[in-house]
Design an enzyme around this catalytic site. Structure first.
Site, PDB file in Angstrom:
ATOM      1  N   TRP A   1       0.835  -1.211   0.000  1.00  0.00           N
ATOM      2  CA  TRP A   1       0.000   0.000   0.000  1.00  0.00           C
ATOM      3  C   TRP A   1       0.863   1.251   0.000  1.00  0.00           C
ATOM      4  O   TRP A   1       0.557   2.235  -0.662  1.00  0.00           O
ATOM      5  CB  TRP A   1      -0.931   0.015   1.216  1.00  0.00           C
ATOM      6  CG  TRP A   1      -1.756   1.279   1.316  1.00  0.00           C
ATOM      7  CD1 TRP A   1      -2.865   1.587   0.576  1.00  0.00           C
ATOM      8  CD2 TRP A   1      -1.537   2.390   2.182  1.00  0.00           C
ATOM      9  NE1 TRP A   1      -3.357   2.827   0.943  1.00  0.00           N
ATOM     10  CE2 TRP A   1      -2.565   3.347   1.923  1.00  0.00           C
ATOM     11  CE3 TRP A   1      -0.585   2.681   3.152  1.00  0.00           C
ATOM     12  CZ2 TRP A   1      -2.647   4.553   2.608  1.00  0.00           C
ATOM     13  CZ3 TRP A   1      -0.672   3.890   3.843  1.00  0.00           C
ATOM     14  CH2 TRP A   1      -1.692   4.810   3.555  1.00  0.00           C
ATOM     15  N   HIS A   2       1.964   1.203   0.725  1.00  0.00           N
ATOM     16  CA  HIS A   2       2.824   2.383   0.823  1.00  0.00           C
ATOM     17  C   HIS A   2       3.588   2.658  -0.468  1.00  0.00           C
ATOM     18  O   HIS A   2       3.936   3.811  -0.737  1.00  0.00           O
ATOM     19  CB  HIS A   2       3.804   2.232   1.991  1.00  0.00           C
ATOM     20  CG  HIS A   2       3.204   2.569   3.324  1.00  0.00           C
ATOM     21  ND1 HIS A   2       2.576   1.638   4.108  1.00  0.00           N
ATOM     22  CD2 HIS A   2       3.126   3.744   3.999  1.00  0.00           C
ATOM     23  CE1 HIS A   2       2.141   2.229   5.216  1.00  0.00           C
ATOM     24  NE2 HIS A   2       2.454   3.499   5.180  1.00  0.00           N
ATOM     25  N   GLY A   3       3.871   1.659  -1.246  1.00  0.00           N
ATOM     26  CA  GLY A   3       4.594   1.917  -2.487  1.00  0.00           C
ATOM     27  C   GLY A   3       4.943   0.643  -3.230  1.00  0.00           C
ATOM     28  O   GLY A   3       4.893  -0.457  -2.672  1.00  0.00           O
TER      29      GLY A   3
END
Length: 462
Positions: A278-280
């Site tokens: 989700w973060h990257g």
């Protein structure tokens, strides 16, 4: 004006101001957000009337996020990660019956609410909707306005005069990994831990400050995370609303800890794997997520939990005074979290590994040397102008002074255990009105004068 009309007027004002706020982020972001709102409005109507369609709605939202986040788009629509999660949470609560009647006006005022739209916190619908509904009965509160101004000024200070200064050193370090000395690598790694905290919590402080001026209290998102004594404690303090989201909508639906010990550990790892992606995109984010997941499992094994309830029983007592053992636990937790942040920030796994290698073994090769080029990244013009009227510029190591001041101030701020909310509450209870006003004015004006070189918020990119 009756209460119903007043509530409608307030919600329309919130929607209009939020839409105006979002206009500044460009047509691409507006169009994607509008698509999300239109499609999710249709799904909300279907779910509220027929109690069907949630799985398809979740697939749509996740697919929309992935289409922009992982398809090589050079510019990602602003805030898509946050409002996608808010959409999923809203529709899920609607499906569960926790939102009794779907109202387009209530839905739009919740999703669009401008203080939280860019970086959260991920607010619960019931909590925020209830507070918006109560605004029509509230009067202007001068104490609330001053309290909000304090929080806003403090958040702006954290972003402009701490995070962005630290960010210059971080950018230099990760852009010159091969030439860093051992102490350079340590300072760069710690600086990123500090930068990320001040950047993200600074935004949340400003958002909460605006809300307090309006008479709304946002959910706490940071509670002195770097004084945590283990990884479980850290995630109870860092990005609290994201932790609650993953617990409520991923971990528990997977079975939580109700299906045996091994399944519990697997569920934890799945949650942190999802958190990483989700973060990257890229292996570095997956490694970051799994470092936290594995350590969370180790922490749970040591505590011998059998249920989710046990976590709260066996977790650290946050009110227990710091002793030598707790200081060691906090230091080790911070070191581990900082090492994980190296992968979070590094452009590649090799760069992250090289920085960590230099931190651990580089002193023998480079000695206790800090590059002057790195130290100069910390130079704060306002401080240097003061130094120039003193003998300080003639000192042999004067070029390092700003660096140590910024790092020490940051450490005191972070490891004091005080949150911006604590400070604001204490500020509101005190009696030194003139001193408070002067303090707010100084940090606010100083921050505003430094806005010319301010960078975008880091979490806007996630």
């Amino acid at each position: 004006m009756d209460k119903k009309s007043a509530d409608k007027a307030i919600r329309l004002w919130i929607i209009a101001m939020s839409a105006l706020f979002f206009v500044f982020f460009g047509m691409r972001s507006i169009c994607v957000f509008a698509l999300s709102i239109v499609v999710n409005t249709i799904f909300a109507k279907i779910i509220s009337e027929k109690n069907k369609g949630l799985p398809i709605a979740v697939v749509f939202n996740v697919s929309l996020l992935c289409a922009f986040k992982y398809s090589g788009n050079p510019v990602m629509p602003v805030a898509i990660s946050f409002y996608t999660f808010q959409q999923i949470a809203f529709l899920t609560e609607l499906k569960r019956g926790n939102i009794k009647d779907f109202s387009l006006l209530n839905y739009l005022s919740y999703i669009l609410f401008f203080p939280k739209i860019l970086q959260g916190p991920l607010s619960e619908y019931d909590n925020l909707n209830r507070q918006i509904a109560s605004l029509s009965e509230k009067k202007i509160n001068s104490e609330g306005i001053m309290d909000g101004l304090y929080l806003f000024a403090l958040g702006l200070f954290k972003k402009v005069l701490l995070s962005d200064i630290l960010g210059k050193a971080v950018d230099f370090g990760y852009g010159n990994v091969a030439s860093l000395t051992a102490l350079d690598a340590v300072i760069v790694a710690i600086s990123y831990s500090f930068q990320l905290y001040f950047d993200f919590s600074g935004y949340c402080d400003m958002a909460e400050g605006v809300c307090r001026m309006m008479g709304i209290e946002l959910q706490m998102n940071f509670n002195a995370p770097y004084i945590a004594r283990n990884i479980s404690d850290f995630w109870d303090r860092w990005h609290i609303t994201l932790t609650k989201f993953f617990t409520k909508y991923v971990y528990i639906p997977l079975g939580g800890s109700r299906r045996g010990v091994l399944r519990t550990y697997l569920n934890i790892l799945i949650v942190f794997f999802i958190s990483g992606i989700w973060h990257g995109k890229g292996l570095t984010f997956i490694i970051w997520g799994m470092m936290h997941g594995v350590m969370m499992v180790i922490t749970r094994i040591k505590a011998h939990p059998s249920t989710d309830k046990d976590k709260s029983k066996n977790g650290p007592d946050k009110n227990k005074p710091f002793g030598a053992i707790n200081v060691i636990k906090t230091a080790l937790t911070f070191i581990y979290v900082t090492a994980a942040w190296v992968f979070f920030r590094a452009p590649s796994v090799n760069d992250a590994a090289l920085i960590l290698k230099k931190c651990a073994t580089g002193i023998g090769q480079y000695g206790l040397h800090i590059s002057i080029e790195l130290a100069e990244c910390f130079q704060l013009d306002e401080l240097w102008y003061v130094f120039k009227v003193t003998p300080i510029p003639s000192w042999n190591k004067s070029g390092y002074l700003c660096m140590w001041i910024i790092l020490v101030v940051s450490a005191l701020f972070i490891f004091s255990g005080k949150t911006a909310r604590n400070m604001a509450d204490k500020f509101a209870q005190g009696n030194n009105g003139i001193l408070k006003t002067v303090f707010i004015s100084i940090i606010f004006v100083w921050s505003v004068l430094s806005l010319g070189g301010v960078s975008t918020f880091l979490y806007v990119n996630f």
